[in-house]
Scaffold this motif. Structure first.
Motif, short mmCIF file in Angstrom:
data_model
loop_
_atom_site.label_atom_id
_atom_site.label_comp_id
_atom_site.label_asym_id
_atom_site.label_seq_id
_atom_site.Cartn_x
_atom_site.Cartn_y
_atom_site.Cartn_z
N ARG A 1 44.44 57.22 39.94
CA ARG A 1 43.49 57.23 41.04
C ARG A 1 43.38 55.85 41.64
NH1 ARG A 1 37.38 57.32 38.47
NH2 ARG A 1 37.69 55.69 36.90
N GLY A 2 42.69 55.78 42.78
CA GLY A 2 42.38 54.50 43.41
C GLY A 2 43.59 53.66 43.73
N LEU A 3 43.44 52.36 43.53
CA LEU A 3 44.52 51.42 43.85
C LEU A 3 45.76 51.70 43.02
CD1 LEU A 3 45.55 48.95 45.38
CD2 LEU A 3 44.51 47.52 43.60
N GLY A 4 45.59 52.04 41.75
CA GLY A 4 46.74 52.30 40.90
C GLY A 4 47.60 53.44 41.41
N ALA A 5 46.95 54.51 41.86
CA ALA A 5 47.69 55.65 42.41
C ALA A 5 48.42 55.24 43.69
CB ALA A 5 46.74 56.81 42.70
N ALA A 6 47.77 54.43 44.50
CA ALA A 6 48.39 53.99 45.75
C ALA A 6 49.56 53.05 45.49
CB ALA A 6 47.35 53.31 46.64
N VAL A 7 49.44 52.19 44.49
CA VAL A 7 50.54 51.29 44.14
C VAL A 7 51.73 52.09 43.62
CG1 VAL A 7 51.27 49.51 42.50
CG2 VAL A 7 49.12 49.24 43.73
N ALA A 8 51.46 53.06 42.75
CA ALA A 8 52.53 53.90 42.22
C ALA A 8 53.25 54.63 43.37
CB ALA A 8 51.98 54.89 41.21
N ALA A 9 52.48 55.15 44.31
CA ALA A 9 53.07 55.85 45.45
C ALA A 9 53.93 54.92 46.30
CB ALA A 9 51.97 56.48 46.30
N GLN A 10 53.46 53.70 46.51
CA GLN A 10 54.23 52.71 47.28
C GLN A 10 55.55 52.39 46.60
OE1 GLN A 10 54.35 50.61 49.97
NE2 GLN A 10 52.78 51.84 51.00
N LEU A 11 55.50 52.19 45.29
CA LEU A 11 56.72 51.86 44.54
C LEU A 11 57.71 53.02 44.60
CD1 LEU A 11 54.96 50.18 41.51
CD2 LEU A 11 56.51 49.01 43.09
N GLN B 1 46.57 50.86 52.16
CA GLN B 1 46.84 49.62 52.89
C GLN B 1 46.94 48.45 51.92
OE1 GLN B 1 43.92 48.76 55.92
NE2 GLN B 1 44.59 46.64 56.17
N CYS B 2 46.02 48.39 50.97
CA CYS B 2 46.04 47.31 49.98
C CYS B 2 47.29 47.39 49.12
CB CYS B 2 44.79 47.38 49.12
SG CYS B 2 44.72 46.09 47.86
N ALA B 3 47.66 48.61 48.72
CA ALA B 3 48.82 48.80 47.85
C ALA B 3 50.10 48.33 48.53
CB ALA B 3 48.94 50.26 47.44
#
Length: 236
Positions: A11-21, A212-214
Motif C-alpha cells: 500500500r501507499g508509497l511502497g505499492a507505488a514504488v513497486a509499480a514504478q519499478l 508522483q512521489c514514487a
C-alpha cells in the motif's frame, strides 16, 4: 539486469514504488505482512517486519540470495514504517514503541546487511525512506523522530565505509497522501499538537500523490548521482 527489494509494498508509497519499478522492467521482491495483487515480475514474501524473531528466521533462508542471483544492479527500498506511538512518554504504549523501533530501524538495518551480502557481485543501492522528522524534532513524535534519525546516521556511516559498490541514501520523500497521513490527521491534538498543520496540507491540496512521489524516487535511485548525498530530500 536490475532487481529490487521493496518493503511495505502492499500500500501507499511502497505499492507505488513497486509499480514504478515493474513498469520499467525491474523485477521486484516485496516484503510485507500481506500480499499485493502482484503481476509479472513481482515476487512476494510474507514477513512481519515488526517481529524480530520472524524476520531473523526469514533472513536465515535463501529467498533474498536466490532472488538477487544474476543481477548486475540490486536495489533495496526500505519503505516500511510506522508513526505510532504518538504522544508524550506518559501516554506511549511501550510495546508500540518497541514495535516501531523494530519496523523503522532494526528491520531496515538488518535487511541492508543481508541485502549487500546476498548480491556480492552486483552494484548495490540502498534507499531508506526517511522523513523531515529525522532532522526536526516534533512534540508527540519522539519515537518517529528518533527512528527516522537513526536511518540518516546509518546512511552517513555506510558512506564512510567507502565501498564504491555499496551506495546508500536516507531520503525524505516529502508529504505524501497515504494512510499514514490520515492516521496523523485523526490523532487527538493532545497527543500531537501540530495536527492542524497536516489537516491544512490535506485541505489545501498540498499532499503529493504516491504515484508522483514514487516516480521521482525511482528516478533518484537509478540516477547517476545516487549516493553522492548520504542524507537528502526528494524535494531539493
Amino acid at each position: 539486469m536490475i532487481k529490487a527489494v521493496v518493503t511495505g509494498h502492499t500500500r501507499g508509497l511502497g505499492a507505488a514504488v513497486a509499480a514504478q519499478l515493474l513498469a520499467r522492467g525491474i523485477a521486484v521482491l516485496g516484503l510485507a505482512r500481506g500480499h499485493a495483487e502482484g503481476g509479472e515480475g513481482m515476487e512476494q514474501a510474507s514477513v512481519d517486519l515488526g517481529d524480530g524473531a520472524a524476520l531473523a528466521a526469514w533472513l536465515q533462508g535463501d529467498t533474498l540470495r536466490r532472488f538477487l542471483a544474476g543481477c548486475d544492479t540490486a536495489l533495496l527500498v526500505n519503505n516500511a514504517g510506522v508513526v505510532s506511538p504518538v504522544g508524550p512518554l506518559a501516554q506511549q504504549d511501550p510495546l508500540a514503541a518497541l514495535r516501531a523501533a523494530t519496523i523503522n530501524v532494526a528491520a531496515p538495518l538488518a535487511l541492508a546487511a543481508a541485502f549487500v551480502q546476498a548480491a556480492p557481485q552486483a552494484q548495490r543501492r540502498i534507499v531508506h525512506v526517511s522523513s523531515g522528522a529525522a532532522r526536526n524534532a516534533y512534540p508527540g513524535w519522539s519515537v518517529y523522530c528518533a527512528t527516522k534519525a537513526a536511518l540518516d546516521q546509518h546512511a552517513r556511516a555506510v558512506a564512510l565505509d567507502a565501498d564504491p559498490r555499496v551506495l546508500a541514501c536516507s531520503l525524505a520523500p516529502g508529504v505524501i497522501d497515504t494512510d499514514m497521513q490520515a492516521e496523523i490527521r485523526a490523532t487527538p491534538d493532545a497527543r500531537f499538537p501540530l495536527r492542524q498543520r497536516f489537516v491544512d496540507l490535506k485541505e489545501g491540496g498540498d499532499l503529493v500523490a504516491p504515484s508522483q512521489c514514487a516516480a521521482a524516487l525511482v528516478d533518484y535511485l537509478l540516477g547517476a548521482g545516487f549516493g553522492q548525498q548520504a542524507v537528502d530530500d526528494l524535494r531539493n
